[in-house]
Write a protein that holds these residues in place. Sequence first.
Motif, mmCIF file in Angstrom:
data_model
loop_
_atom_site.group_PDB
_atom_site.id
_atom_site.type_symbol
_atom_site.label_atom_id
_atom_site.label_comp_id
_atom_site.label_asym_id
_atom_site.label_seq_id
_atom_site.Cartn_x
_atom_site.Cartn_y
_atom_site.Cartn_z
ATOM 1 N N SER A 29 38.168 35.982 46.008
ATOM 2 C CA SER A 29 37.982 36.827 44.821
ATOM 3 C C SER A 29 36.979 36.175 43.888
ATOM 4 O O SER A 29 36.997 34.958 43.676
ATOM 5 N N ILE A 79 46.044 45.345 36.620
ATOM 6 C CA ILE A 79 45.707 45.661 38.014
ATOM 7 C C ILE A 79 46.149 47.069 38.402
ATOM 8 O O ILE A 79 45.771 47.550 39.475
ATOM 9 N N SER A 86 40.632 49.270 38.470
ATOM 10 C CA SER A 86 40.873 47.897 38.915
ATOM 11 C C SER A 86 40.860 47.775 40.433
ATOM 12 O O SER A 86 41.433 48.603 41.147
ATOM 13 N N THR A 126 46.608 36.880 45.172
ATOM 14 C CA THR A 126 45.159 36.943 44.999
ATOM 15 C C THR A 126 44.471 36.078 46.060
ATOM 16 O O THR A 126 44.957 35.009 46.429
ATOM 17 N N ASN A 149 42.364 35.181 33.708
ATOM 18 C CA ASN A 149 43.475 35.872 34.353
ATOM 19 C C ASN A 149 44.694 35.887 33.435
ATOM 20 O O ASN A 149 44.964 34.916 32.722
ATOM 21 N N TYR A 153 39.400 36.492 40.206
ATOM 22 C CA TYR A 153 40.815 36.117 40.156
ATOM 23 C C TYR A 153 41.041 34.778 40.854
ATOM 24 O O TYR A 153 40.513 34.528 41.943
ATOM 25 N N VAL A 197 41.304 44.401 43.222
ATOM 26 C CA VAL A 197 41.572 42.963 43.330
ATOM 27 C C VAL A 197 41.517 42.557 44.800
ATOM 28 O O VAL A 197 42.181 43.172 45.653
#
Length: 290
Positions: free
Chosen positions: A233, A177, A182, A229, A153, A236, A184
């Motif tokens: 995930s 991002i 992307s 985040t 990250n 992330y 997330v």
Amino acid sequence: MKKKKNQTSVMNRYLLIGLSVFCIFMMLLSSFSDKVGGPFKVVANVTVIPLQQGINQIGGWMGDMKDNFQTLKQVRAENTKLQKQVDSLITENNNLQQERYELQRLQELYQLDKNYADYKKTAAHVIGKDSGNWFSTFTIDKGSKDGIATDMNVMAGSGLVGIVTEVGPTWAKVRSIIDDSSNVSAMVLSTSDRCIVSGDLSLMSDNQIRFGQMENNDNTVSVGDQIVTSYISDKYLQGILIGYVSEVTVDSNNLTRSGYITPAVDFKNLQEVLVITTTKADLVGSNQSE
């Protein structure tokens, strides 16, 4: 024709001789004008004195011209000297401004490092980017020799920038991002409601990121709430700030909510970043081994 030219030349010669005699006469007359009287002195006063005044005025004017020329040279030299000093001060001021901005960025990174003290990090400089105004994908000056690996990250400003996608010995590529590819997994910090934050470069002119797939429940999500985040995930790490809710609406299906986020990072001006040197996979693996 030739005879006429010769006559003209002779006349010019006589005229020059006459003027010379007249000047000599005037000089003599000037010398004796103070010693004689009568009509001769009157003639001298009428002819010589005005001539002397005219000559004196011409001499004074030429003297002033010489002084002005000297002054002009001095002024030009002084202006050149002052311009060099101004140029030097401008360069020095620009350097000081650059140092001040760099110090501010480093202070932001230092504060960011403190905010996420649980994660080990290394600083890196941005050395390249793809075309366009935004840092959607870019290159940093750290690579595998520095312990950088894919899926690490990357942070800057006040939060999340993106993730490492490719690594060389002395460089690495980062996908931010805001990139169109992307996605997330995120959540609202205050309610833990999960959502998906999707990159969309067309929104960046308004400094916005889109989010969606948030459950429409009784939890209140307001403008200004922090989006971070999510713990589920797969790449992330949990709890890194993505941005702040700027708009939220209920979708037409009445089951989900979507909206927009103001990112915590200035994606138009990235120069230094922090790379978290622990990946989500490393963290999960270490927890499972325990």
